[in-house]
Write an enzyme that holds these catalytic residues in place. Structure first.
Site, PDB file in Angstrom:
ATOM      1  N   LYS A   1      23.468 -18.825  46.564  1.00 13.92           N
ATOM      2  CA  LYS A   1      24.563 -18.160  46.053  1.00 13.92           C
ATOM      3  C   LYS A   1      24.343 -18.114  44.464  1.00 13.92           C
ATOM      4  O   LYS A   1      23.893 -18.719  43.926  1.00 13.92           O
ATOM      5  CB  LYS A   1      25.850 -19.173  46.359  1.00 13.92           C
ATOM      6  CG  LYS A   1      26.884 -18.157  46.444  1.00 13.92           C
ATOM      7  CD  LYS A   1      27.357 -17.752  47.787  1.00 13.92           C
ATOM      8  CE  LYS A   1      28.433 -16.657  48.006  1.00 13.92           C
ATOM      9  NZ  LYS A   1      28.713 -16.625  49.488  1.00 13.92           N
TER      10      LYS A   1
ATOM     11  N   ASP B   1      29.903 -10.882  47.446  1.00 18.50           N
ATOM     12  CA  ASP B   1      30.988 -11.747  47.853  1.00 18.50           C
ATOM     13  C   ASP B   1      32.340 -11.209  46.883  1.00 18.50           C
ATOM     14  O   ASP B   1      32.394 -10.186  46.705  1.00 18.50           O
ATOM     15  CB  ASP B   1      30.325 -13.178  47.468  1.00 18.50           C
ATOM     16  CG  ASP B   1      31.253 -14.277  47.725  1.00 18.50           C
ATOM     17  OD1 ASP B   1      31.059 -14.727  48.938  1.00 18.50           O
ATOM     18  OD2 ASP B   1      32.379 -14.857  46.973  1.00 18.50           O
TER      19      ASP B   1
HETATM   20  P1  NDP Z   1      36.792  -9.385  47.771  1.00 18.65           P
HETATM   21  O1  NDP Z   1      36.472  -9.410  46.340  1.00 18.65           O
HETATM   22  O2  NDP Z   1      36.482  -8.091  48.409  1.00 18.65           O
HETATM   23  O3  NDP Z   1      38.265  -9.832  47.954  1.00 18.65           O
HETATM   24  C1  NDP Z   1      38.749 -10.891  47.436  1.00 18.65           C
HETATM   25  C2  NDP Z   1      40.278 -11.135  47.730  1.00 18.65           C
HETATM   26  O4  NDP Z   1      40.770 -12.373  47.509  1.00 18.65           O
HETATM   27  C3  NDP Z   1      40.732 -10.068  46.807  1.00 18.65           C
HETATM   28  O5  NDP Z   1      42.151  -9.702  47.522  1.00 18.65           O
HETATM   29  C4  NDP Z   1      41.242 -11.161  45.743  1.00 18.65           C
HETATM   30  O6  NDP Z   1      42.341 -10.665  44.975  1.00 18.65           O
HETATM   31  C5  NDP Z   1      41.454 -12.479  46.295  1.00 18.65           C
HETATM   32  N1  NDP Z   1      41.280 -13.557  45.524  1.00 18.65           N
HETATM   33  C6  NDP Z   1      40.336 -13.740  45.003  1.00 18.65           C
HETATM   34  N2  NDP Z   1      40.261 -14.713  44.247  1.00 18.65           N
HETATM   35  C7  NDP Z   1      41.493 -15.120  44.564  1.00 18.65           C
HETATM   36  C8  NDP Z   1      42.238 -16.478  43.947  1.00 18.65           C
HETATM   37  N3  NDP Z   1      41.505 -17.302  43.182  1.00 18.65           N
HETATM   38  N4  NDP Z   1      43.552 -16.568  44.291  1.00 18.65           N
HETATM   39  C9  NDP Z   1      43.869 -15.701  45.138  1.00 18.65           C
HETATM   40  N5  NDP Z   1      43.526 -14.645  45.468  1.00 18.65           N
HETATM   41  C10 NDP Z   1      42.209 -14.596  45.274  1.00 18.65           C
HETATM   42  O7  NDP Z   1      35.835 -10.571  48.399  1.00 18.65           O
HETATM   43  P2  NDP Z   1      35.608 -10.660  49.849  1.00 18.65           P
HETATM   44  O8  NDP Z   1      36.772 -10.236  50.636  1.00 18.65           O
HETATM   45  O9  NDP Z   1      34.097 -10.271  50.153  1.00 18.65           O
HETATM   46  O10 NDP Z   1      35.589 -12.128  49.870  1.00 18.65           O
HETATM   47  C11 NDP Z   1      36.717 -13.170  50.506  1.00 18.65           C
HETATM   48  C12 NDP Z   1      36.296 -14.523  50.801  1.00 18.65           C
HETATM   49  O11 NDP Z   1      35.511 -14.168  52.067  1.00 18.65           O
HETATM   50  C13 NDP Z   1      35.620 -15.285  49.947  1.00 18.65           C
HETATM   51  O12 NDP Z   1      35.872 -16.546  49.973  1.00 18.65           O
HETATM   52  C14 NDP Z   1      34.179 -15.009  50.170  1.00 18.65           C
HETATM   53  O13 NDP Z   1      33.251 -16.007  49.790  1.00 18.65           O
HETATM   54  C15 NDP Z   1      34.336 -15.131  51.801  1.00 18.65           C
HETATM   55  N6  NDP Z   1      33.150 -14.346  52.259  1.00 18.65           N
HETATM   56  C16 NDP Z   1      32.615 -13.023  52.284  1.00 18.65           C
HETATM   57  C17 NDP Z   1      31.642 -12.492  52.836  1.00 18.65           C
HETATM   58  C18 NDP Z   1      31.303 -11.084  52.706  1.00 18.65           C
HETATM   59  O14 NDP Z   1      30.751 -10.558  53.401  1.00 18.65           O
HETATM   60  N7  NDP Z   1      31.787 -10.133  51.679  1.00 18.65           N
HETATM   61  C19 NDP Z   1      30.871 -13.259  53.951  1.00 18.65           C
HETATM   62  C20 NDP Z   1      31.521 -14.695  54.128  1.00 18.65           C
HETATM   63  C21 NDP Z   1      32.547 -15.060  53.538  1.00 18.65           C
HETATM   64  P3  NDP Z   1      42.276 -10.197  43.574  1.00 18.65           P
HETATM   65  O15 NDP Z   1      41.935  -8.732  43.623  1.00 18.65           O
HETATM   66  O16 NDP Z   1      43.608 -10.350  42.661  1.00 18.65           O
HETATM   67  O17 NDP Z   1      41.138 -10.757  42.686  1.00 18.65           O
HETATM   68  O1  2IT Z   2      29.707 -16.230  52.086  1.00 20.98           O
HETATM   69  C1  2IT Z   2      28.805 -15.311  52.733  1.00 20.98           C
HETATM   70  O2  2IT Z   2      28.128 -15.500  53.838  1.00 20.98           O
HETATM   71  C2  2IT Z   2      28.546 -14.073  51.989  1.00 20.98           C
HETATM   72  N1  2IT Z   2      29.096 -13.754  50.918  1.00 20.98           N
HETATM   73  C3  2IT Z   2      27.576 -13.016  52.569  1.00 20.98           C
HETATM   74  C4  2IT Z   2      26.162 -13.497  52.371  1.00 20.98           C
HETATM   75  C5  2IT Z   2      25.003 -12.507  52.590  1.00 20.98           C
HETATM   76  O3  2IT Z   2      24.068 -12.627  52.284  1.00 20.98           O
HETATM   77  O4  2IT Z   2      25.487 -11.587  53.431  1.00 20.98           O
END
Ligand code: NDP
Ligand code: 2IT
Length: 444
Positions: free
Chosen positions: A124, A164
């Site tokens: 990461k 992420d």
């Molecule tokens: P994005 O940046 O696209 O979206 C994140 C969302 O969560 C936004 O709405 C953001 O709001 C909110 N957020 C972030 N930090 C906080 C916080 N501290 N408190 C409240 N709201 C918060 O990220 P993703 O959708 O990609 O990721 C969301 C989650 O999913 C994370 O935990 C990530 O690790 C996990 N994840 C993502 C993957 C991927 O493929 N993208 C794969 C597997 C897991 P704001 O705009 O206000 O910051």
């Molecule tokens: O938390 C996760 O699994 C991710 N943000 C996606 C990682 C990836 O390499 O696609």
């Protein structure tokens, strides 16, 4: 191995890393019994070698903002474990990013990636740079400056980053562009790329879609249909958007979305049309979720999370520790039947204990959000063979992978009373694969 003692000794070595210690503790507690059936593991001190990352890069990134001021940010890449494949895991840009958070994410990623059945190690990276409020040019300059240092540590067979929090298609595009310029080669060194330059169909959707596929498998163990179920979704980014999309396609009713300022509650349900508005709002306009409530005339609650609302299913999709013990109790009291984690470690240990005591269907992120990285693995395969697969083909593979992860959780996590402990199942299945690979490769 005594899980408590190992965690205590790690606490002494890394006293300022609460998220990392939280993630380690959860895994060690659930694998303790299985680990102790293998004295050869203990002899090889497998546990410390598995908990402590292979290496960590920490560096300063300097860039020039639109006003001509020179800005600095801290940046990192944690390469946790390479026993089963090249390092693989996303990059997070958020003001809260620190080493503890990236170490927890890289640790979790190692087991998650093992669960996908694809050959990927765990990593990461990220920075305390926040894209929010920055211009497009500032984001581009930051991404390029981050890559100036990162590029020498990554590569298609070494370490393959992705998105992420705060890193989506735009940021991956800028980082990939800088990578290929510096490396002077065009390879699949990033995943989540644009479709025009090696990205995979379904990768943007994969985490959210995969989480809902996993949820359906959980519901099926109790003969429950997802159709008509009311759902609380947190976040409004990549994972939340495509979680809603699959819920809508399957006839479920998403009621909420959130960001770090507050949440919206739409009693009529978020429809595909409203979701298209959210995608534009977040991916293009880069606005706040409050604007949804203004447009559709529904409730917006500032400074709160949606867990007090009544529904059947919760899908936390924002960030770590967004459901605490009190939130979990509210969900249980309101009659929730399932919690499927889209985010990484969104539930605190207290919340998990409450879900499991209530015998809810509860899946940890490393199982139910693994569809994102699994589809990244499929993007790597397509890049290696210089071909692109159809969305039907990728989606079918994603479904198969999620079903397989579910089956593994059932296999390793079913308790004597029949309750499926998905935390235990996912941790044991992921751990055993990495452990066997490490044992076979010697003390390195
Ligand atoms: P994005 O940046 O696209 O979206 C994140 C969302 O969560 C936004 O709405 C953001 O709001 C909110 N957020 C972030 N930090 C906080 C916080 N501290 N408190 C409240 N709201 C918060 O990220 P993703 O959708 O990609 O990721 C969301 C989650 O999913 C994370 O935990 C990530 O690790 C996990 N994840 C993502 C993957 C991927 O493929 N993208 C794969 C597997 C897991 P704001 O705009 O206000 O910051
Ligand atoms: O938390 C996760 O699994 C991710 N943000 C996606 C990682 C990836 O390499 O696609």
């Amino acid at each position: 191995m005594n899980a408590k003692n190992v965690v205590e000794s790690l606490k002494k070595r890394f006293p300022n890393e609460p998220e990392y210690l939280q993630a380690v503790q959860e895994v060690l507690e659930s694998i303790e019994d299985v680990y102790n059936q293998h004295p050869e593991f203990e002899k090889a001190n497998l546990i410390e070698r598995l908990c402590i990352p292979d290496r960590i890069f920490t560096f300063r990134v300097s860039w020039v903002d639109d006003k001509g001021n020179v800005q600095t940010n801290m940046a990192y890449r944690v390469q946790h474990n390479m026993a089963i494949g090249p390092y693989k895991g996303g990059i997070r840009f958020h003001s809260s990013v620190n080493l503890s958070i990236l170490k927890f994410l890289a640790f979790e990623q190692t087991f998650k990636n093992a669960l996908t059945t694809l050959p990927m190690g765990g990593a990461k990276g990220g920075s305390d740079f926040s894209p929010r409020g920055k211009s497009n040019n500032e984001v581009m300059r930051f991404c390029q400056a981050y890559l100036l240092e990162l590029w020498r540590h990554i590569g298609p067979d070494t370490d393959v980053p992705a998105g992420d929090i705060g890193v989506g298609a735009r940021e991956v595009g800028y980082m990939f562009g800088m990578y290929r310029k510096l490396a002077h080669e065009f390879t699949g060194t990033f995943t989540g790329k644009g479709l025009e330059f090696g990205g995979s169909l379904i990768r943007p959707e994969a985490t959210g879609y995969g989480n809902v596929y996993f949820l359906c498998s959980m519901l099926a163990t109790r003969g429950i249909d997802i159709k008509g179920k009311k759902c609380l979704v947190s976040g409004s980014g990549n994972v939340a958007q495509y979680t809603c999309e699959k819920l809508i396609q399957l006839g479920a009713i998403p009621l909420t979305l959130s960001d770090s300022n507050g949440y919206i509650y739409d009693p009529d349900g978020i429809t595909q049309e409203k979701l298209e508005y959210v995608k534009d709002l977040k991916q293009v306009q880069r606005g706040r979720i409050r604007e949804y409530a203004e447009k559709y005339g529904c409730k917006y609650v500032e400074g709160a999370r949606p867990w007090g609302e009544k529904a059947d299913i919760a899908l936390p999709s924002a960030t770590q520790n967004e459901i605490n013990g009190a939130d979990a109790q509210k969900l249980v009291d309101n009659g929730i039947i399932a919690v499927a984690e889209g985010a990484n470690m969104p539930s605190t240990p207290e919340a998990i204990a409450i879900f499991q005591k209530a015998k809810l269907l509860y899946s940890p992120g490393k199982a139910s959000n693994a569809g994102g990285v699994a589809t990244s693995g499929l993007e790597m395969s397509q890049n290696s063979e210089r071909l692109s697969w159809s969305s039907e083909e990728v989606d079918a593979k994603l479904k198969g992978i999620m079903a397989n992860i579910h089956a593994n959780c059932v296999k390793y996590g079913t308790e004597p009373d029949g309750y499926i402990n998905y935390v235990k199942g996912a941790n044991i299945a992921g751990f055993m694969k990495v452990a066997k690979a490490m044992m076979a490769q010697g003390i390195i």
